[in-house]
Design a protein around this motif. Structure first.
Motif, PDB file in Angstrom:
ATOM      1  N   TYR A 167      -4.318 -17.299   1.152  1.00 42.52           N
ATOM      2  CA  TYR A 167      -5.264 -16.560   1.992  1.00 42.52           C
ATOM      3  C   TYR A 167      -4.670 -15.194   2.292  1.00 42.52           C
ATOM      4  CZ  TYR A 167      -8.197 -14.979   5.782  1.00 42.52           C
ATOM      5  OH  TYR A 167      -9.052 -14.230   6.544  1.00 42.52           O
ATOM      6  N   ASP A 168      -5.490 -14.160   2.126  1.00 44.54           N
ATOM      7  CA  ASP A 168      -5.078 -12.794   2.468  1.00 44.54           C
ATOM      8  C   ASP A 168      -6.318 -12.039   2.935  1.00 44.54           C
ATOM      9  OD1 ASP A 168      -2.418 -10.839   1.455  1.00 44.54           O
ATOM     10  OD2 ASP A 168      -4.246  -9.874   2.162  1.00 44.54           O
ATOM     11  N   VAL A 220      -8.007 -19.480  -3.981  1.00 48.07           N
ATOM     12  CA  VAL A 220      -8.095 -18.507  -2.893  1.00 48.07           C
ATOM     13  C   VAL A 220      -9.049 -19.051  -1.840  1.00 48.07           C
ATOM     14  CG1 VAL A 220      -8.798 -16.169  -2.249  1.00 48.07           C
ATOM     15  CG2 VAL A 220      -7.549 -16.559  -4.384  1.00 48.07           C
ATOM     16  N   ARG A 230     -11.700 -19.550   0.904  1.00 49.23           N
ATOM     17  CA  ARG A 230     -12.911 -18.891   1.394  1.00 49.23           C
ATOM     18  C   ARG A 230     -13.076 -19.134   2.892  1.00 49.23           C
ATOM     19  NH1 ARG A 230     -17.845 -19.489  -2.955  1.00 49.23           N
ATOM     20  NH2 ARG A 230     -16.710 -18.810  -4.828  1.00 49.23           N
ATOM     21  N   PRO A 239      -9.045  -8.020   0.118  1.00 51.88           N
ATOM     22  CA  PRO A 239      -9.769  -8.568  -1.033  1.00 51.88           C
ATOM     23  C   PRO A 239      -9.101  -8.250  -2.370  1.00 51.88           C
ATOM     24  CG  PRO A 239     -10.976  -6.720  -0.069  1.00 51.88           C
ATOM     25  CD  PRO A 239      -9.870  -7.058   0.874  1.00 51.88           C
ATOM     26  N   ARG A 289     -11.063 -20.056   6.082  1.00 47.96           N
ATOM     27  CA  ARG A 289      -9.688 -20.122   6.574  1.00 47.96           C
ATOM     28  C   ARG A 289      -9.449 -21.373   7.413  1.00 47.96           C
ATOM     29  NH1 ARG A 289      -6.804 -17.937  10.933  1.00 47.96           N
ATOM     30  NH2 ARG A 289      -4.730 -17.109  10.418  1.00 47.96           N
ATOM     31  N   ARG A 303      -6.573 -10.843  -2.855  1.00 51.67           N
ATOM     32  CA  ARG A 303      -7.231 -12.118  -3.171  1.00 51.67           C
ATOM     33  C   ARG A 303      -7.598 -12.178  -4.653  1.00 51.67           C
ATOM     34  NH1 ARG A 303      -9.984 -11.290   1.878  1.00 51.67           N
ATOM     35  NH2 ARG A 303     -12.005 -10.944   0.865  1.00 51.67           N
TER      36      ARG A 303
END
Length: 373
Positions: free
Chosen positions: A216-217, A233, A235, A220, A237, A223
């Motif tokens: 998670y970041d 990745v 979507r 974008p 959190r 990601r």
């Protein structure tokens, strides 16, 4: 460190100091992780400047290293509060270096809250700041109208080997504290929060160990980079937190707020790559959680129907085992020395700066001549 290794390190820093020695040394203050190998770097800073005080980061102090440093340089107590109040910060600098031209060597943006006040009110002159970390880089970049130059080594290519090896040490230490309790990585889905240099290194190393990794970041672009490298990745959190058996926080800023912890699945481990004050909002945890020691380096947080484990009190987990990255750390330290010369030459405009590519190449060539053996 063996005597021959000490001699080589001394010769290396002597060579670097001769390459980048300023014509007129300034005074300096050094914030640093005072780890076992760090006295050699401290001596090099003292050779390049009039080092007035070392401020060891409180959660990363090797007692023997501090005793060695204190034989020549004062070691003062470091806290965020010291540089939060302008009057307190100013009084501190005036007590150590009144009327002098000074360079501030930082790790994590400690001087950012009061840098403008210090620059305008200090009886001497603040030539600038040198920042070592991504976290600190962002803090200085966010300052509205920096009053002085800030030379950042946080995004230098010479730091890439260190970042990769720090990622390795984080994974090693996380696995070690888990194994101390009879737990292992395998069968425990991992969530890596932050996909910068450290986070991406951690994610790749966990994947190489056969761990299922989700990333998670907030960025974008990062990601998409994670996705292109084969990582899942996140979507959602909150849902990802609920499914992770291991959460590694690698943002350099705030990864988990107080309201995030209740979403952790029962028995999840949480570990970070930096200090708890930067990555975790532990003060925001609901009061219903009680803390008990699950093992020497693991704290169990428990409330009715929910519990999770926190490694090393939320501070950088790799410091439990020395956080060593071998001689590669000396690349970055040499770049910091080169940055001292940049600031003492003066002429840099206020704002963010980097060491030149030519100076980095010279540092790398010198490093190779001493450590490529």
């Amino acid at each position: 460190m063996e005597p021959c290794e000490r001699a080589r390190l001394h010769a290396y820093f002597s060579k670097i100091a001769s390459q980048f020695a300023p014509a007129e040394p300034a005074a300096s203050f050094l914030v640093t992780h005072l780890l076992a190998e760090r006295p050699a770097f401290v001596r090099a800073v003292a050779a390049m400047s009039r080092l007035r005080a070392v401020l060891p980061k409180p959660k990363s102090v090797n007692a023997a290293a501090q005793r060695e440093v204190e034989q020549a340089i004062p070691c003062d107590t470091l806290s965020r509060e010291l540089f939060t109040d302008p009057d307190t910060a100013l009084n501190y600098l005036e007590s150590r270096a009144p009327g002098e031209s000074i360079v501030l060597l930082d790790v994590g943006g400690y001087f950012t809250p009061t840098i403008s006040e210090l620059h305008s009110r200090f009886s001497g002159q603040i030539l600038g700041v040198i920042e070592d970390t991504e976290n600190g880089h962002r803090r200085y970049a966010d300052v509205d109208k920096l009053p002085c130059p800030v030379v950042s080594v946080a995004r230098s290519p010479l730091k890439d080997p260190e970042d990769f090896l720090v990622g390795q040490s984080v994974v090693f230490s996380t696995e070690a504290v888990m194994r101390d309790r009879g737990d292992i990585l395998h069968g425990r889905p991992a969530l890596v929060i932050g996909f910068g240099k450290l986070g991406s290194s951690i994610a790749r190393l966990l994947h190489a160990k056969g761990v299922q990794v989700t990333v998670y970041d907030i960025d974008p672009v990062r990601r998409t980079q994670a996705l292109s490298q084969g990582f899942v990745v996140a979507r959602d959190r909150e849902a990802t937190l609920a499914g992770a058996g291991l959460v590694l926080c690698a943002t350099g800023s705030l990864s988990l707020r107080g309201e995030d912890f209740p979403h952790l699945r029962n028995g999840a481990y949480v570990a970070t790559v930096t200090s708890s004050e930067d990555e975790l909002e532990l003060d925001g945890l609901p009061d219903v959680y009680t803390r008990t020691a699950a093992s020497e380096h693991v704290t169990r947080y428990q409330t009715t129907g929910h519990y999770f484990y926190l490694a090393n009190g939320g501070n950088a987990v790799n410091f439990l085992h020395g956080a060593s990255v071998g001689p590669f750390i000396f690349l970055v330290q040499a770049e910091i020395l080169a940055a001292i010369r940049m600031l003492t030459r003066a002429g840099l405009a206020p704002g963010m700066h980097e060491v030149s590519a030519n100076d980095r190449a010279a540092i790398a060539a010198t490093w190779l001549s001493y450590f490529n053996r």
